[in-house]
Design an enzyme around this catalytic site. Structure first.
Site, PDB file in Angstrom:
ATOM      1  CE  LYS A 186      -4.139  -1.886   0.043  1.00 45.71           C
ATOM      2  NZ  LYS A 186      -4.078  -3.352  -0.116  1.00 45.71           N
TER       3      LYS A 186
HETATM    4  C1  PLP Z   1      -5.461  -4.065   0.662  1.00 47.41           C
HETATM    5  C2  PLP Z   1      -6.913  -3.887   0.713  1.00 47.41           C
HETATM    6  C3  PLP Z   1      -7.677  -4.317   1.822  1.00 47.41           C
HETATM    7  C4  PLP Z   1      -7.147  -5.177   2.903  1.00 47.41           C
HETATM    8  O1  PLP Z   1      -6.013  -4.813   3.500  1.00 47.41           O
HETATM    9  P1  PLP Z   1      -4.996  -5.873   4.171  1.00 47.41           P
HETATM   10  O2  PLP Z   1      -4.184  -4.977   5.030  1.00 47.41           O
HETATM   11  O3  PLP Z   1      -4.200  -6.506   3.066  1.00 47.41           O
HETATM   12  O4  PLP Z   1      -5.790  -6.835   4.951  1.00 47.41           O
HETATM   13  C5  PLP Z   1      -9.027  -4.010   1.829  1.00 47.41           C
HETATM   14  N1  PLP Z   1      -9.615  -3.359   0.831  1.00 47.41           N
HETATM   15  C6  PLP Z   1      -8.922  -2.958  -0.261  1.00 47.41           C
HETATM   16  C7  PLP Z   1      -9.645  -2.216  -1.331  1.00 47.41           C
HETATM   17  C8  PLP Z   1      -7.565  -3.229  -0.357  1.00 47.41           C
HETATM   18  O5  PLP Z   1      -6.907  -2.873  -1.454  1.00 47.41           O
END
Ligand code: PLP
Length: 405
Positions: A186
């Protein structure tokens, strides 16, 4: 796109602070931690940076969504309206609280189509959950108006849009609650982590307790605290929060590189008249993690993807239509409701029903979209070369198409 690309001494230094005390847990151990409270510090800094009143860190973005849904009181029988184009975590979280994920179509913003949301509302609907996919926002004015009219809660899945804004406000702070993910890929990372932001103290207090076994965190003896409700363990560790602090301090730098690289790549692609771009309700608020572009037809798009693959330049370009993490078309496990544990027959039937509806309107959008991840490490030359190769691939396909016509 992701903060891990620019790992630095700043992250190392923050982690070292924690390693030196050896207190890896975010609660208690007041003496030996020698004033080091990375999770608390990161929550405060998140509030300052994003403008939320309350922030609760947890162990992942998925945990953040689950915690937020629980704090919003979502559970048995409730329906949560969410887009058919998102990461699987969005429906996983809804299922984890026993509610029904009601997938609906996206429009050319690549996010919830407000008309499709309206059409999906029933007396059981409790939450509308827009997902600000690929760095940019859903049409929040329209969705807020719908929520207001129908007395629904708005939960923003802003996991992919850290630092994006809508009409001057940070994404994730506009609804009743909003979430970020700080997983490894992210915009900023903790390694693993997530946060729930809200301006409602009652929602925050529930998130705080729920993510730590229901402890109310009142007083100084956590083990002896009362439990007003049953919780879980979704705690973040001090090590993860330490990384997040360093990354948050660098977010402005990351965003400005993203915006610069995004604009440069867009300029190159825009030289091809057949290439279009995703509609963005507030273009100035795009966090620019991805450049989402499209071609006039699904056939052309698929052919361009094949051509890019053949030329070895597909890496970092996502054709979500054929991707089994982000789009309903390939969520076979959801369509068949395959779970390890038995679900209530009623929930199972609803999952299957909603996952197998007609999503041809979304197919027509997602089937024409390619999202290019914007790297923080591209040099100007690399970017130019990348863009030109993409243009060459597109032009080649367009020419072939013209010949066959
Ligand atoms: C990455 C993501 C999540 C979940 O996050 P994690 O930290 O990987 O559990 C939820 N929603 C969206 C749209 C994402 O891209």
């Amino acid at each position: 796109m992701p903060g891990f690309e620019l790992w630095s001494d700043a992250e190392r230094k923050q982690v070292t602070d924690v390693i030196e005390t050896g207190i890896l847990m975010r609660y208690n151990f007041d003496g030996p931690r020698k004033g080091v409270w990375k999770a608390k510090e990161l929550e405060q800094e998140i509030n300052t940076y994003f403008g939320s009143q309350y922030a609760q860190l947890v162990s992942s973005g998925t945990a953040a969504l689950t915690t937020a849904l629980s704090a919003l009181g979502v559970g048995y029988g409730d329906e949560v309206i969410m887009p058919a184009f998102t990461f699987v975590a969005s429906f996983e979280a809804v299922l984890s609280v026993g509610a029904v994920p009601v997938m609906v179509d996206v429009d050319d913003t690549l996010t919830l189509n407000p008309e499709a949301v309206k059409a999906a509302i029933t007396p059981k609907t409790k939450v509308v959950m827009p997902v600000h996919m690929c760095g940019a926002m859903a049409d929040l004015d329209a969705l807020q108006a719908i929520c207001k009219e129908h007395h629904l809660l708005l939960l923003e899945d802003a996991c992919q849009a850290i630092g994006g804004t809508y009409k001057g406000k940070k994404l994730g702070t506009i609804g009743h609650a909003g979430t970020f993910s700080f997983d490894f890929v992210k915009t900023i990372t903790c390694g693993e982590g997530g946060v729930i932001m809200t301006n409602d103290k009652a929602i925050y207090t529930k998130c705080d307790g729920y993510s730590d076994h229901g402890h109310d965190h009142i007083g100084h003896d956590r083990g002896a605290e009362p439990h007003p409700f049953i919780g879980y363990n979704f705690r973040i560790s001090e090590l993860h929060a330490a990384v997040g602090l360093a990354q948050l301090h660098r977010l402005n730098e990351f965003l400005s590189i993203q915006k610069k690289n995004h604009a440069a790549l867009k300029n190159i692609l825009a030289t091809v008249p057949e290439i279009g771009f995703r509609r963005i309700p507030d273009p100035s608020g795009d966090s620019c993690t991805f450049l989402s572009w499209n071609l006039p037809t699904m056939e052309l798009t698929a052919a361009v993807v094949e051509e890019m693959k053949a030329q070895g330049i597909l890496a970092g370009n996502f054709y979500y239509y054929n991707n089994n993490w982000h789009y309903i078309r390939k969520w076979d496990h959801l369509k068949q409701s395959v779970t390890l544990n038995a679900l209530s027959p009623e929930l199972k039937e609803k999952i299957i029903h909603h996952a197998n509806k007609d999503f041809s309107a979304s197919d027509a959008i997602i089937g024409r979209n390619i999202s290019t991840a914007i790297s923080l490490t591209w040099t100007e030359e690399q970017l130019k070369e990348k863009g030109e190769k993409m243009v060459t691939a597109v032009k080649k396909v367009l020419q072939q198409q013209a010949v066959t016509l």
